[in-house]
Design a protein around this motif. Structure first.
Motif, mmCIF file in Angstrom:
data_model
loop_
_atom_site.group_PDB
_atom_site.id
_atom_site.type_symbol
_atom_site.label_atom_id
_atom_site.label_comp_id
_atom_site.label_asym_id
_atom_site.label_seq_id
_atom_site.Cartn_x
_atom_site.Cartn_y
_atom_site.Cartn_z
ATOM 1 N N ILE A 255 52.864 -11.685 0.885
ATOM 2 C CA ILE A 255 54.577 -11.536 1.408
ATOM 3 C C ILE A 255 55.093 -11.996 2.163
ATOM 4 O O ILE A 255 55.460 -12.713 2.199
ATOM 5 N N SER A 256 53.685 -12.195 3.402
ATOM 6 C CA SER A 256 54.674 -12.212 4.064
ATOM 7 C C SER A 256 53.976 -13.876 4.832
ATOM 8 O O SER A 256 54.494 -14.969 5.529
ATOM 9 N N GLU A 257 52.947 -14.368 3.780
ATOM 10 C CA GLU A 257 52.509 -15.724 3.933
ATOM 11 C C GLU A 257 51.464 -15.335 5.072
ATOM 12 O O GLU A 257 52.148 -16.694 5.645
ATOM 13 N N ARG A 258 50.848 -15.065 5.478
ATOM 14 C CA ARG A 258 49.780 -15.109 6.438
ATOM 15 C C ARG A 258 49.315 -14.176 6.766
ATOM 16 O O ARG A 258 48.418 -13.019 5.262
ATOM 17 N N TRP A 259 47.415 -14.514 7.991
ATOM 18 C CA TRP A 259 46.671 -13.830 7.529
ATOM 19 C C TRP A 259 46.203 -12.925 8.529
ATOM 20 O O TRP A 259 46.780 -12.912 9.428
ATOM 21 N N ILE A 260 45.893 -11.838 7.769
ATOM 22 C CA ILE A 260 46.152 -10.416 8.620
ATOM 23 C C ILE A 260 44.715 -10.273 9.258
ATOM 24 O O ILE A 260 43.645 -10.183 8.498
ATOM 25 N N ALA A 261 44.191 -10.562 10.471
ATOM 26 C CA ALA A 261 42.953 -9.414 10.982
ATOM 27 C C ALA A 261 42.439 -8.056 11.165
ATOM 28 O O ALA A 261 44.609 -7.653 11.748
ATOM 29 N N PRO A 262 42.045 -7.532 10.690
ATOM 30 C CA PRO A 262 42.299 -5.527 10.789
ATOM 31 C C PRO A 262 42.265 -4.763 12.663
ATOM 32 O O PRO A 262 40.943 -5.995 13.400
ATOM 33 N N ARG A 263 42.827 -4.284 12.690
ATOM 34 C CA ARG A 263 42.228 -3.287 14.031
ATOM 35 C C ARG A 263 40.965 -2.701 14.288
ATOM 36 O O ARG A 263 40.682 -2.359 13.321
ATOM 37 N N GLN A 264 40.416 -2.837 15.481
ATOM 38 C CA GLN A 264 38.817 -2.746 14.973
ATOM 39 C C GLN A 264 39.437 -0.832 15.587
ATOM 40 O O GLN A 264 40.168 -0.568 16.247
ATOM 41 N N SER A 265 38.654 0.205 14.818
ATOM 42 C CA SER A 265 38.466 1.238 14.986
ATOM 43 C C SER A 265 37.578 2.352 15.468
ATOM 44 O O SER A 265 36.287 1.641 15.701
ATOM 45 N N ARG A 266 37.881 2.860 16.046
ATOM 46 C CA ARG A 266 36.357 3.503 17.343
ATOM 47 C C ARG A 266 36.547 4.426 16.308
ATOM 48 O O ARG A 266 37.048 5.244 16.026
ATOM 49 N N LEU A 267 34.937 5.156 16.376
ATOM 50 C CA LEU A 267 34.716 6.513 15.687
ATOM 51 C C LEU A 267 34.527 7.237 17.050
ATOM 52 O O LEU A 267 33.043 7.059 17.564
ATOM 53 N N GLU A 268 34.226 8.541 16.831
ATOM 54 C CA GLU A 268 33.946 9.004 17.939
ATOM 55 C C GLU A 268 32.837 10.481 17.733
ATOM 56 O O GLU A 268 32.964 10.464 16.027
ATOM 57 N N GLU A 269 31.959 11.145 18.321
ATOM 58 C CA GLU A 269 31.141 11.636 18.298
ATOM 59 C C GLU A 269 30.907 12.351 17.684
ATOM 60 O O GLU A 269 32.043 13.006 17.244
ATOM 61 N N ILE A 270 30.394 12.929 16.747
ATOM 62 C CA ILE A 270 30.407 14.306 15.218
ATOM 63 C C ILE A 270 29.519 16.068 16.077
ATOM 64 O O ILE A 270 28.765 15.600 16.153
ATOM 65 N N SER A 271 31.368 16.275 16.623
ATOM 66 C CA SER A 271 30.569 18.044 17.546
ATOM 67 C C SER A 271 31.441 19.018 16.429
ATOM 68 O O SER A 271 30.911 20.494 17.201
ATOM 69 N N SER A 272 31.739 18.890 14.942
ATOM 70 C CA SER A 272 32.437 20.351 14.687
ATOM 71 C C SER A 272 33.176 19.586 13.256
ATOM 72 O O SER A 272 33.134 18.587 13.243
ATOM 73 N N PRO A 273 32.953 20.365 13.077
ATOM 74 C CA PRO A 273 33.564 20.450 11.190
ATOM 75 C C PRO A 273 35.108 19.870 11.443
ATOM 76 O O PRO A 273 35.399 18.978 10.301
ATOM 77 N N ALA A 274 35.623 19.460 12.113
ATOM 78 C CA ALA A 274 36.899 19.222 11.998
ATOM 79 C C ALA A 274 36.616 17.953 12.284
ATOM 80 O O ALA A 274 36.995 16.913 11.992
ATOM 81 N N ASN A 275 35.378 17.358 13.275
ATOM 82 C CA ASN A 275 36.076 15.683 13.638
ATOM 83 C C ASN A 275 35.191 15.297 11.987
ATOM 84 O O ASN A 275 35.139 14.040 11.850
ATOM 85 N N GLU A 276 34.102 16.148 11.881
ATOM 86 C CA GLU A 276 33.356 16.165 10.470
ATOM 87 C C GLU A 276 34.390 15.546 9.185
ATOM 88 O O GLU A 276 34.262 14.238 8.625
ATOM 89 N N ASN A 277 34.877 16.449 9.254
ATOM 90 C CA ASN A 277 36.146 16.034 8.676
ATOM 91 C C ASN A 277 37.675 14.788 8.607
ATOM 92 O O ASN A 277 37.578 14.063 7.804
#
Length: 58
Positions: free
Chosen positions: A11-33
Motif C-alpha cells: 500500500i505504501s510501497e516501502r519496506w518496513i522494519a519491525p521495532r525491537q520489543s523487550r521481554l520483561e522478566e516473568i515474576s507473576s501470572p500477570a506477566n506470564e499472561n
C-alpha cells in the motif's frame, strides 16, 4: 522470540522494519499472561506479513 525481519507494504510501497520489543522478566501470572499475549501478537503479525508477501507476488 521470532525474528520477523523486514517486510514489504504494497500500500505504501516501502519496506518496513519491525521495532525491537523487550521481554520483561516473568515474576507473576500477570506477566506470564502478558508474555503469552505478546507471543500471540507476534504470531499474528508473522501470518499477516506472510499473507501480504504472498499477495504482493500475485
Amino acid at each position: 522470540m521470532v525474528n520477523l525481519g523486514k517486510w514489504y507494504d504494497p500500500i505504501s510501497e516501502r519496506w518496513i522494519a519491525p521495532r525491537q520489543s523487550r521481554l520483561e522478566e516473568i515474576s507473576s501470572p500477570a506477566n506470564e499472561n502478558h508474555v503469552l499475549e505478546l507471543q500471540r501478537t507476534i504470531e499474528v503479525k508473522r501470518i499477516w506479513r506472510a499473507l501480504v508477501d504472498c499477495c504482493a507476488r500475485a
